[in-house]
Design a protein around this motif. Structure first.
Motif: not given
Length: 383
Positions: A259-261, A268-269, A299-300, A348-350
């Protein structure tokens, strides 16, 4: 006891819906803040609780007793209005005493003169207005008048206190002081407070529960940190927080089982899985984005052109334009960024929030692919 239960409450004015089918539980002893922009229905809701407006539909109960059709004088509640509403010809003492002289009409209990004085002096001491008891309202400052108005509600010891933007007439310094006083008072009394405001700072600092209203409907109910950390919609995300949450358009799809953004200039994955492609808005609080230095990664990542810089002494706020959205970054003090610079910012994805672009509602997901579950094909469902 002062537990309030609201079921299907609605109110219309000449065909215009001001409050639309509101369901809400306020536990005994909570400090519940009704928060939202002007015209969202928060004051209308409060006035129905107070018995000053009849609902078009629905019911209100206090401690399990239906009070929907009871007049306000029989509801055992006290209301503090935005205006002070003091009797100008009566001293502070007489203003505070007046509700007690009428108490027997509502409760059947008559207080003698000594009992009334003891109650008044106790409340006056709590609000630091004991030295003002002989003065008329015209001799008081705005903050002192507001405290007298609050005191007049407190002396009755009702089941619930209703407050309609009681601090809006105070200056900034006095609002801060009075917020602290109200919070301390709530902790001492352990009573139920229902408080209306459009000021998110008041809501975040005083509430034990925030109810965010938008166009007569509830957007989200939660603790201040719940509402801030996990906004249920793009409306809540942008209304709570200053500066507001950044929202960037993106597309979510899967490529070879990942799943990708995908945004205008970032990708980002997210997790291993399958999902039907849909349009999304990704959100990030300004404090969770950062200007990237040499060798730093996020991450992004995206590039923004700086439009303005606010130096606040303890921090720097950078406003800029990305490929398809305005972006705000809040971080440690720096003097190295100038208007017109192109800077890289990272996230960051978090700290990533995902919303369905079509509905504006929050979508839950797992930032750690090892813990992720397969996403639903319907983006309106939580992940």
């Amino acid at each position: 006891m002062g537990a309030i239960s609201i079921t299907g409450l609605a109110r219309s004015f000449k065909g215009t819906v001001a409050v639309d089918a509101v369901d809400l539980e306020i536990a005994d002893g909570e400090f519940c803040v009704l928060l939202g922009p002007s015209g969202c229905g928060k004051t209308t809701l409060l006035r129905m609780l107070a018995g000053l407006l009849e609902p078009t539909a629905g019911a209100i109960a206090i401690d399990g007793v239906d009070i929907t059709d009871r007049p306000s004088k029989d509801r055992d509640i006290a209301m503090v209005f935005q205006s002070y509403a003091l009797y100008p010809h009566l001293s502070v003492y007489r203003n505070l005493e007046f509700p007690l002289t009428q108490a027997h009409k509502h409760t059947g209990v008559t207080l003698d003169k000594a009992q009334r004085r003891a109650r008044i002096e106790e409340v006056a001491a709590a609000l630091d207005i004991g030295h003002l008891l002989d003065r008329l309202p015209k001799a008081l400052s705005g903050g002192q008048r507001q405290r007298v108005a609050v005191g007049r509600a407190l002396v009755r010891e009702p089941k619930a206190f209703l407050m309609d933007e009681p601090l809006s007439n105070l200056d900034a310094a006095l609002r801060t002081q009075t917020r602290q006083e109200l919070s301390a008072l709530h902790q001492r009394l352990g009573a139920t407070f229902v408080y209306v405001t459009h000021d998110q700072v008041e809501a975040m600092t005083m509430a034990t529960k925030i109810v965010v209203l938008n166009k007569g409907r509830i957007e989200q109910v939660g603790t201040p940190l719940d509402v801030y950390d996990r906004p249920a919609s793009t409306f809540v995300a942008t209304f709570i927080g200053s500066p507001a949450m950044n929202l960037l358009p993106a597309r979510i799809t899967d490529i070879d089982g990942v799943v990708r953004l995908i945004g205008a200039d970032f990708a980002a994955d997210l997790w291993d899985g399958r999902v039907d492609e849909f349009e999304a808005l990704i959100g990030a609080r300004p404090e969770h984005m950062r200007v990237l230095g040499h060798g730093e990664r996020g991450d992004i990542e995206l590039a923004i052109q700086v439009a303005s810089v606010e130096q606040l002494g303890h921090e720097t706020i950078v406003y800029g334009k990305a490929a398809d959205a305005d972006v705000c970054v809040r971080g440690a003090r720096t003097g190295d960024i100038r208007v017109g610079d192109i800077v890289r910012v990272g996230l960051d994805l978090a700290h990533l929030h995902i919303f369905d672009a079509a509905t504006g509602r929050r979508l839950e997901w797992q930032p750690d692919p090892t813990d992720a579950v397969e996403a639903s094909a319907d983006p309106a469902l939580t992940y």
